[in-house]
Design a protein around this motif. Sequence first.
Motif, PDB file in Angstrom:
ATOM      1  N   SER A 150       0.893  -1.247   0.114  1.00 36.66           N
ATOM      2  CA  SER A 150      -0.137  -0.058  -0.043  1.00 36.66           C
ATOM      3  C   SER A 150       0.807   1.296   0.021  1.00 36.66           C
ATOM      4  N   ASP A 192       1.556   1.142  -9.540  1.00 39.01           N
ATOM      5  CA  ASP A 192       1.459  -0.135  -8.816  1.00 39.01           C
ATOM      6  C   ASP A 192       0.220  -0.731  -9.385  1.00 39.01           C
ATOM      7  N   ASP A 193      -0.756   0.015  -9.700  1.00 37.35           N
ATOM      8  CA  ASP A 193      -2.130  -0.499  -9.907  1.00 37.35           C
ATOM      9  C   ASP A 193      -2.180  -1.363 -11.393  1.00 37.35           C
ATOM     10  N   GLU A 194      -1.023  -0.851 -12.220  1.00 36.33           N
ATOM     11  CA  GLU A 194      -0.780  -1.476 -13.485  1.00 36.33           C
ATOM     12  C   GLU A 194       0.246  -2.893 -13.559  1.00 36.33           C
ATOM     13  N   ASP A 196       0.474  -6.495 -11.848  1.00 40.59           N
ATOM     14  CA  ASP A 196      -0.269  -7.549 -11.120  1.00 40.59           C
ATOM     15  C   ASP A 196       0.516  -8.165 -10.065  1.00 40.59           C
TER      16      ASP A 196
END
Length: 300
Positions: A150, A192-194, A196
Amino acid sequence: MKLARFTIDGTTRLGKVEGDRIVDLSEATSDCRGSMRLLLEAYGALRPRLESAREPSFALDAVCLEAPIADPRKFLAIGMNYKAHAEEAAAAGIKIPESQLWFNKQVSCINGPYSDIVVPAASTMVDYEAELGFVIGKRCRHVNSEEARSVIAGYLVANDVTARDWQFRSPTYTLGKSFDTHGPIGPWITTDDEVDDPHDLTLTLSLNGQERQRTSTGDMIYNIFDQIAYLSTVMTLEPGDVIITGTPSNVGIATKTFMKPGDVVRVEATGLGAIENRFVTETRRGSISAIATLPVTEAM
């Protein structure tokens, strides 16, 4: 998003890469004063504006990509974090560490993803090290491994260029890791969201077109989340801090292959892009830009 810094018409700006174009984020990030570190500090609030920005945009091959972050407060690196590399180091007489082995790369070594790397006149043992890097996105301390993801803003590719002779002259690695230009990173920060799974990427390095290093990032001894937990036990991590996660086996010193002017090294990681740098001769040792005006007794 793929967040970048780029120069066009003599001006360096913040942007996002979309396909073969880069969108200028200057208007969307007007309060950031062109600093990626400040953008990351405000990323949560800025994200809607960044995502909706469409113009102006430029062809990617018409701009010069710079180091995606030029002013981190920290540039940290972990040593011998892949088993095969630790074993080749042990074969060279270097003790395998019993815990995470951390050192600084001074931030003044940061270099662009396609900029030249200087072979210092003071070193005859300049080496390459392909590494996956990540960038901290939230100020944090005492983060446990389960929460560590996070606090990550995103990931980038790095070459931990090392002057081995200087590395081994001191109990710490800092000098051998910190020559100017010896920290190329980029080509952008992939948020980070790109990604996996950052531990399921293929990391490769080629020297003059010949592959020298290849690994899965899943082969780390200490994974990224454990690294964050370990470091944040000691220090506050801050937005923009760059952390690189270790190199696989077959570094140059293992085969006595050291960089010389004209060599080209390319480092690539799945989905994160590639950096490629040419090594050049040191032509200037630097200059004194300011002379202290203090009396000698005070300056000492």
